[in-house]
Design an enzyme around this catalytic site. Sequence first.
Site, PDB file in Angstrom:
ATOM      1  N   ARG A   1       0.857  -1.183   0.000  1.00 54.47           N
ATOM      2  CA  ARG A   1       0.000   0.000   0.000  1.00 54.47           C
ATOM      3  C   ARG A   1       0.896   1.236   0.000  1.00 54.47           C
ATOM      4  O   ARG A   1       2.110   1.114   0.121  1.00 54.47           O
ATOM      5  CB  ARG A   1      -1.029   0.000   1.151  1.00 54.47           C
ATOM      6  CG  ARG A   1      -0.661  -0.648   2.431  1.00 54.47           C
ATOM      7  CD  ARG A   1       0.432   0.002   3.214  1.00 54.47           C
ATOM      8  NE  ARG A   1       0.225   1.421   3.377  1.00 54.47           N
ATOM      9  CZ  ARG A   1       1.168   2.319   3.563  1.00 54.47           C
ATOM     10  NH1 ARG A   1       2.454   1.934   3.626  1.00 54.47           N
ATOM     11  NH2 ARG A   1       0.904   3.599   3.691  1.00 54.47           N
TER      12      ARG A   1
ATOM     13  N   ASP B   1      -1.978  10.803  -2.146  1.00 53.52           N
ATOM     14  CA  ASP B   1      -2.417   9.770  -3.088  1.00 53.52           C
ATOM     15  C   ASP B   1      -2.783  10.356  -4.443  1.00 53.52           C
ATOM     16  O   ASP B   1      -2.714   9.686  -5.465  1.00 53.52           O
ATOM     17  CB  ASP B   1      -3.594   8.984  -2.514  1.00 53.52           C
ATOM     18  CG  ASP B   1      -3.090   8.087  -1.408  1.00 53.52           C
ATOM     19  OD1 ASP B   1      -2.956   8.564  -0.269  1.00 53.52           O
ATOM     20  OD2 ASP B   1      -2.760   6.923  -1.702  1.00 53.52           O
TER      21      ASP B   1
ATOM     22  N   ASN C   1      -5.313  12.371   0.609  1.00 49.81           N
ATOM     23  CA  ASN C   1      -4.390  11.516   1.375  1.00 49.81           C
ATOM     24  C   ASN C   1      -5.242  10.766   2.400  1.00 49.81           C
ATOM     25  O   ASN C   1      -6.466  10.958   2.493  1.00 49.81           O
ATOM     26  CB  ASN C   1      -3.291  12.359   2.026  1.00 49.81           C
ATOM     27  CG  ASN C   1      -2.182  11.499   2.618  1.00 49.81           C
ATOM     28  OD1 ASN C   1      -1.672  10.592   1.963  1.00 49.81           O
ATOM     29  ND2 ASN C   1      -1.821  11.736   3.866  1.00 49.81           N
ATOM     30  N   LYS C   2      -4.593   9.938   3.173  1.00 52.21           N
ATOM     31  CA  LYS C   2      -5.290   9.083   4.149  1.00 52.21           C
ATOM     32  C   LYS C   2      -6.308   9.861   4.970  1.00 52.21           C
ATOM     33  O   LYS C   2      -6.054  10.996   5.383  1.00 52.21           O
ATOM     34  CB  LYS C   2      -4.224   8.436   5.054  1.00 52.21           C
ATOM     35  CG  LYS C   2      -4.724   7.541   6.157  1.00 52.21           C
ATOM     36  CD  LYS C   2      -5.634   6.440   5.672  1.00 52.21           C
ATOM     37  CE  LYS C   2      -5.026   5.591   4.577  1.00 52.21           C
ATOM     38  NZ  LYS C   2      -6.052   4.757   3.861  1.00 52.21           N
TER      39      LYS C   2
HETATM   40  O1  MRU Z   1      -4.507   3.134   2.285  1.00 51.05           O
HETATM   41  P1  MRU Z   1      -3.030   3.359   2.127  1.00 51.05           P
HETATM   42  O2  MRU Z   1      -2.231   2.789   3.251  1.00 51.05           O
HETATM   43  O3  MRU Z   1      -2.534   2.934   0.780  1.00 51.05           O
HETATM   44  O4  MRU Z   1      -2.869   4.941   2.201  1.00 51.05           O
HETATM   45  C1  MRU Z   1      -1.584   5.473   2.083  1.00 51.05           C
HETATM   46  C2  MRU Z   1      -1.551   6.943   2.222  1.00 51.05           C
HETATM   47  O5  MRU Z   1      -2.547   7.612   2.361  1.00 51.05           O
HETATM   48  C3  MRU Z   1      -0.188   7.586   2.084  1.00 51.05           C
HETATM   49  O6  MRU Z   1      -0.088   8.716   2.896  1.00 51.05           O
HETATM   50  C4  MRU Z   1       0.022   7.999   0.621  1.00 51.05           C
HETATM   51  O7  MRU Z   1      -0.212   6.925  -0.227  1.00 51.05           O
HETATM   52  C5  MRU Z   1       1.363   8.530   0.388  1.00 51.05           C
HETATM   53  S1  MRU Z   1       2.582   7.294   0.533  1.00 51.05           S
HETATM   54  C6  MRU Z   1       4.084   7.882   0.094  1.00 51.05           C
END
Ligand code: MRU
Length: 358
Positions: A44, A235, A245-246
Amino acid sequence: MKTVEWHDGTVKMIDQSRLPSEVVVLELHDYKEVADAIRTLKVRGAPAIGVTAAFALALAAVQSRAKSREELLSGLHEAAEFTKATRPTAVNLFWAIRRMMDKAESLEPLPAPAIVEALVEEAVKMAQEDEETNRSMGEFGASLISDGDTILTHCNAGALATVDFGTALGVIRAASEQGKRLKVFVDETRPVLQGARLTAWELQQLGLDPILITDNMAGHFMSRGMINLAIVGADRIAANGDVANKIGTYTVAVLAKENKIPFYVAAPFSTVDLSIATGEEIPIEERNPEEVTCIAGQRIAPEGVRVANPAFDVTPSGYVTAIITERGVVWPPFRDGLRQISGTCDYPTPTRTNEERQ
Ligand code: MRU
């Protein structure tokens, strides 16, 4: 090892769903297994998802029994659609698949085995580029970090979210390697706890002795002057600088602005989606309700309760102090800055005072 690697016709990856209690390395031989690993968060983080998707297509090419290039391309299209359907928000997934398909299509005059070889090479190159990109981002970003800074990060934007080195954590790591003494607060990042499970673990491995907090504690520490900078990954970044982002990132950004703390986003240019004008157009993944009703397999909510589980949120660009990329640091107005770095020439990093940073 790296987060994800091409190894002798197979894809090897660290199973992030098992960290930090177990370090398990998966060896996958089928592109559908690789796509499933993306869907189930074994791998991920936007840049890691992108490179893994490229490996999935390379694997589809290697597995193919196509006798002609037409047959091979048609199988690759099928694999591309299957892989695209795994996670909708991180644009790196679509960017990487597009790049692989462009490569395959540009090689049309070649026989099928030559296309297969070229696709494996392209995917391996993308993995190498990812690492170089992150180191360059780290250098640019480290210039924004001062000795003694106390930093908050959310989710995991470290080596595990990329092939290696990380984006937001890469900036922290680069600053630390320059001898700057830092204190890092890590949001646990419910529901899937990427902060507690992955970021805290990674920072410990780097000797940075992180402080883990629950997501609702950040405002408390900011208001007491105990956090003076926030940095996260992304993202997808829209043309106007809105950042997906998350889930919970928007809350951190609002708290940062309220407390006059700079809020930085570190992301490779492959995360910028200039085809969409604003964050409103970014598709937000809705995940399984069990991620909310359970923690580590243990049910914590009553049976039958209704659940909402968006995996990402959008932080409007007005809350973002600057976007750190491998091509330089972009300051507002982002629409102009992002367009400028989308060209081939490098964009100089303007210097800002602390007041201007906020
Ligand atoms: O659901 P995930 O764990 O894939 O989410 C990841 C994130 O939101 C990260 O902050 C984002 O992908 C940047 S990673 C360099």
